[in-house]
Write an enzyme that holds these catalytic residues in place. Structure first.
Site, PDB file in Angstrom:
ATOM      1  N   ARG A 119       0.853  -1.194   0.000  1.00  0.00           N
ATOM      2  CA  ARG A 119       0.000   0.000   0.000  1.00  0.00           C
ATOM      3  C   ARG A 119       0.886   1.240   0.000  1.00  0.00           C
ATOM      4  NH1 ARG A 119      -5.231  -1.454   3.593  1.00  0.00           N
ATOM      5  NH2 ARG A 119      -6.405  -0.357   2.005  1.00  0.00           N
ATOM      6  N   GLN A 124      -1.233   2.555  -5.515  1.00  0.00           N
ATOM      7  CA  GLN A 124      -2.607   2.851  -5.088  1.00  0.00           C
ATOM      8  C   GLN A 124      -3.647   2.413  -6.104  1.00  0.00           C
ATOM      9  OE1 GLN A 124      -2.985   6.965  -3.981  1.00  0.00           O
ATOM     10  NE2 GLN A 124      -2.518   6.556  -1.848  1.00  0.00           N
ATOM     11  N   ASP A 127      -4.655  -1.197  -5.678  1.00  0.00           N
ATOM     12  CA  ASP A 127      -4.997  -1.568  -4.302  1.00  0.00           C
ATOM     13  C   ASP A 127      -6.460  -2.017  -4.215  1.00  0.00           C
ATOM     14  OD1 ASP A 127      -5.506  -1.728  -1.616  1.00  0.00           O
ATOM     15  OD2 ASP A 127      -4.724   0.254  -1.117  1.00  0.00           O
ATOM     16  N   SER A 130      -8.471  -1.414  -0.917  1.00  0.00           N
ATOM     17  CA  SER A 130      -9.101  -0.094  -0.813  1.00  0.00           C
ATOM     18  C   SER A 130     -10.337   0.004  -1.689  1.00  0.00           C
ATOM     19  CB  SER A 130      -8.117   1.013  -1.212  1.00  0.00           C
ATOM     20  OG  SER A 130      -7.169   1.200  -0.205  1.00  0.00           O
ATOM     21  N   TYR A 224      -1.282   1.114   9.933  1.00  0.00           N
ATOM     22  CA  TYR A 224      -2.407   0.350  10.450  1.00  0.00           C
ATOM     23  C   TYR A 224      -2.509   0.511  11.963  1.00  0.00           C
ATOM     24  CZ  TYR A 224      -2.819  -2.147   6.032  1.00  0.00           C
ATOM     25  OH  TYR A 224      -3.013  -2.472   4.723  1.00  0.00           O
TER      26      TYR A 224
HETATM   27  P1  NAI Z   1      -8.286  -1.797   8.233  1.00  0.00           P
HETATM   28  O1  NAI Z   1      -9.386  -2.355   7.390  1.00  0.00           O
HETATM   29  O2  NAI Z   1      -7.167  -2.686   8.631  1.00  0.00           O
HETATM   30  O3  NAI Z   1      -8.944  -1.205   9.587  1.00  0.00           O
HETATM   31  C1  NAI Z   1     -10.050  -0.348   9.569  1.00  0.00           C
HETATM   32  C2  NAI Z   1      -9.888   0.688  10.663  1.00  0.00           C
HETATM   33  O4  NAI Z   1     -10.136   0.121  11.939  1.00  0.00           O
HETATM   34  C3  NAI Z   1      -8.522   1.345  10.738  1.00  0.00           C
HETATM   35  O5  NAI Z   1      -8.633   2.722  10.524  1.00  0.00           O
HETATM   36  C4  NAI Z   1      -8.062   1.015  12.148  1.00  0.00           C
HETATM   37  O6  NAI Z   1      -7.284   2.045  12.715  1.00  0.00           O
HETATM   38  C5  NAI Z   1      -9.383   0.862  12.868  1.00  0.00           C
HETATM   39  N1  NAI Z   1      -9.307   0.168  14.145  1.00  0.00           N
HETATM   40  C6  NAI Z   1      -8.570  -0.920  14.486  1.00  0.00           C
HETATM   41  N2  NAI Z   1      -8.781  -1.254  15.776  1.00  0.00           N
HETATM   42  C7  NAI Z   1      -9.675  -0.365  16.277  1.00  0.00           C
HETATM   43  C8  NAI Z   1     -10.286  -0.184  17.537  1.00  0.00           C
HETATM   44  N3  NAI Z   1     -10.002  -0.976  18.552  1.00  0.00           N
HETATM   45  N4  NAI Z   1     -11.147   0.840  17.701  1.00  0.00           N
HETATM   46  C9  NAI Z   1     -11.438   1.677  16.678  1.00  0.00           C
HETATM   47  N5  NAI Z   1     -10.883   1.551  15.444  1.00  0.00           N
HETATM   48  C10 NAI Z   1     -10.014   0.547  15.243  1.00  0.00           C
HETATM   49  O7  NAI Z   1      -7.664  -0.514   7.613  1.00  0.00           O
HETATM   50  P2  NAI Z   1      -7.745   0.093   6.143  1.00  0.00           P
HETATM   51  O8  NAI Z   1      -9.031   0.785   5.984  1.00  0.00           O
HETATM   52  O9  NAI Z   1      -7.403  -0.962   5.155  1.00  0.00           O
HETATM   53  O10 NAI Z   1      -6.563   1.160   6.163  1.00  0.00           O
HETATM   54  C11 NAI Z   1      -6.133   1.773   7.323  1.00  0.00           C
HETATM   55  C12 NAI Z   1      -5.007   2.756   7.070  1.00  0.00           C
HETATM   56  O11 NAI Z   1      -4.294   2.541   5.866  1.00  0.00           O
HETATM   57  C13 NAI Z   1      -5.493   4.165   6.964  1.00  0.00           C
HETATM   58  O12 NAI Z   1      -4.501   4.969   7.537  1.00  0.00           O
HETATM   59  C14 NAI Z   1      -5.542   4.452   5.522  1.00  0.00           C
HETATM   60  O13 NAI Z   1      -5.504   5.830   5.254  1.00  0.00           O
HETATM   61  C15 NAI Z   1      -4.286   3.755   5.102  1.00  0.00           C
HETATM   62  N6  NAI Z   1      -4.286   3.410   3.702  1.00  0.00           N
HETATM   63  C16 NAI Z   1      -3.246   3.803   2.893  1.00  0.00           C
HETATM   64  C17 NAI Z   1      -3.224   3.489   1.560  1.00  0.00           C
HETATM   65  C18 NAI Z   1      -2.096   3.896   0.691  1.00  0.00           C
HETATM   66  O14 NAI Z   1      -1.249   4.649   1.063  1.00  0.00           O
HETATM   67  N7  NAI Z   1      -2.011   3.388  -0.513  1.00  0.00           N
HETATM   68  C19 NAI Z   1      -4.301   2.740   0.951  1.00  0.00           C
HETATM   69  C20 NAI Z   1      -5.337   2.362   1.883  1.00  0.00           C
HETATM   70  C21 NAI Z   1      -5.299   2.679   3.203  1.00  0.00           C
END
Ligand code: NAI
Length: 403
Positions: A119, A124, A127, A130, A224
């Site tokens: 990621r 992107q 991905d 996403s 993450y």
């Molecule tokens: P994910 O599907 O693994 O998790 C979903 C969300 O649940 C996350 O935001 C995580 O912080 C949250 N979470 C985990 N435990 C929790 C708890 N106990 N209470 C409340 N929330 C909790 O994550 P996803 O959506 O795949 O991506 C997360 C991160 O990755 C984000 O920062 C996103 O911006 C980043 N990202 C970066 C990309 C890139 O640079 N190409 C592409 C996609 C995501």
């Protein structure tokens, strides 16, 4: 070279890995496109649409292909139809697919897992986690609005004022942010919580209120979340309880890569919700954020209807397939040189997504889980490999290049 679009055989799967309107992108790259009969039928893409786009519908597509594209990994039985040296691109949950990975290795299939695409900014557009999370997040908000037997938006009418619905979203990653955005567009008042510090700003940028519990944030590697201790989890639940009790709709999307979903909401907390309230648990399939939620079902807990998500992107198969297909086209473009499928295993994205290649398991954590620690290997283990694996990234791939 030939690309085969597989018909999905997983129960309940409606998506397809390639849509007719993107077939031309593959032919432009130099490929002949073969499609298994009825591959797109459940996403409303009839065989004739693929033929009109320049593909050939063939019952022997898998056996003829150099590369097979699919949403879900082929079963071992279906993979046996491939010729040695062929490649597959699909979701392939390596942690729960050890037998399949061993079979792919032994059949000399080069398998790429879409969830392992690093990621990083450059990747992107490839991905699929996403793109499919975007669909899930939207769908969650729509399901919540559909189940809730009241308005999402404020209505000021001659007959009086209707107050907007109060929506709470837990987990503000890709899916959660999309659930927030969609709920806001429908006019709800939205509050959201995530354990990552960066999420607060992202929540606000969607027009929602970020719930600040004044608990330590839990940043893990690669952007993450980290897993919570039980003590931290209990405090979080206690502090979130009043927000949840006040919500008309609760949407949970929290996940920690490689772990079962964190349990954020107990059934006692749901029982405190108002009559008619709804809960949408996107994580129901991977353990559930809400105690008592059941994937693929609506259950009643206290006064609330609790909806458990099951293969949620497949509930919007057309757009989910199109986004996935675009991810596949972009990944294939990276791996195609002068009309030939020629993945460069020195490329971070290629090696990052590869699971098996040249009769080996090249995704190191999976190799170690299946074959044991690397120290046991002979020193010259790669001496005769056609494409020796280079340095591997852990799952999820760490990179400072995240956005
Ligand atoms: P994910 O599907 O693994 O998790 C979903 C969300 O649940 C996350 O935001 C995580 O912080 C949250 N979470 C985990 N435990 C929790 C708890 N106990 N209470 C409340 N929330 C909790 O994550 P996803 O959506 O795949 O991506 C997360 C991160 O990755 C984000 O920062 C996103 O911006 C980043 N990202 C970066 C990309 C890139 O640079 N190409 C592409 C996609 C995501």
């Amino acid at each position: 070279m030939k690309i085969a679009v597989a018909r999905e055989t997983r129960e309940g799967e409606s998506r397809v890995a390639m849509v007719p309107e993107l077939v031309g992108k593959l032919t432009d790259l130099g490929y002949d496109v073969l499609v298994e009969p009825d591959a797109g039928a459940r996403a409303e893409y009839d065989d004739q649409l693929y033929v009109d786009a320049g593909a050939v519908v063939s019952g022997s597509a898998l056996a003829e292909a150099d590369v097979v594209i699919a949403v879900n990994a082929l079963t071992s039985d279906r993979a046996r139809q491939l010729r040695a040296g062929a490649a597959t691109m699909s979701f392939l949950p390596v942690n729960s697919s050890h037998d399949l990975v061993v079979d792919l290795r032994d059949m000399d299939i080069t398998a790429f897992a879409m969830e392992l695409v690093p990621r990083i900014s450059r990747a992107q557009s490839m991905d699929a986690l996403s793109s499919q999370a975007l669909v899930s997040g939207y769908r969650c908000a729509i399901v919540a609005a559909g189940l809730l037997r009241r308005f999402f938006p404020l209505n000021m009418t001659a007959a009086g004022t209707v107050q907007p619905a109060q929506v709470v979203v837990l987990g503000a990653g890709v899916a959660g942010l999309q659930a927030i955005a969609t709920s806001k567009r429908l006019g709800a008042v939205v509050q959201a919580y995530d354990v990552r510090a960066a999420a607060a700003e992202e929540i606000r940028s969607m027009g929602a209120k970020s719930i600040d519990l004044e608990l330590e944030t839990l940043e893990g590697s690669g952007g993450y979340a980290r897993e919570m201790t039980e003590d931290r989890a209990a405090r979080q639940r206690e502090m979130l309880a009043p927000y949840i009790a006040n919500a008309d709709a609760l949407i949970t999307t929290a996940a920690v890569p490689g772990r079962t979903a964190p349990m954020l909401v107990t059934s006692e907390m749901v029982e405190q919700m108002k009559p008619g309230s709804v809960v949408v648990d996107l994580a129901a399939e991977s353990g559930g954020n809400v105690e008592g939620s059941v994937a693929g079902k609506v259950v009643r807990i206290g006064h609330a209807q609790v909806w458990g998500g099951e293969n949620v992107p497949s509930q919007m198969p057309g757009p989910a397939s199109k986004l996935y297909a675009q991810n596949i086209v972009n990944l294939l473009t990276l791996m195609t040189h002068e009309g030939e499928f020629a993945p460069d295993f020195d490329d971070e994205v290629v090696i990052g997504a590869a699971v098996t290649h040249a009769g080996r398991i090249v995704h190191e954590p999976t190799r170690e889980a299946i074959e044991g620690p690397a120290e046991d290997e002979p020193v010259d283990q790669y001496a005769e490999a056609a494409d020796p694996p280079t340095a591997r990234l852990d799952l999820p791939n760490d990179s400072e290049d995240r956005t």
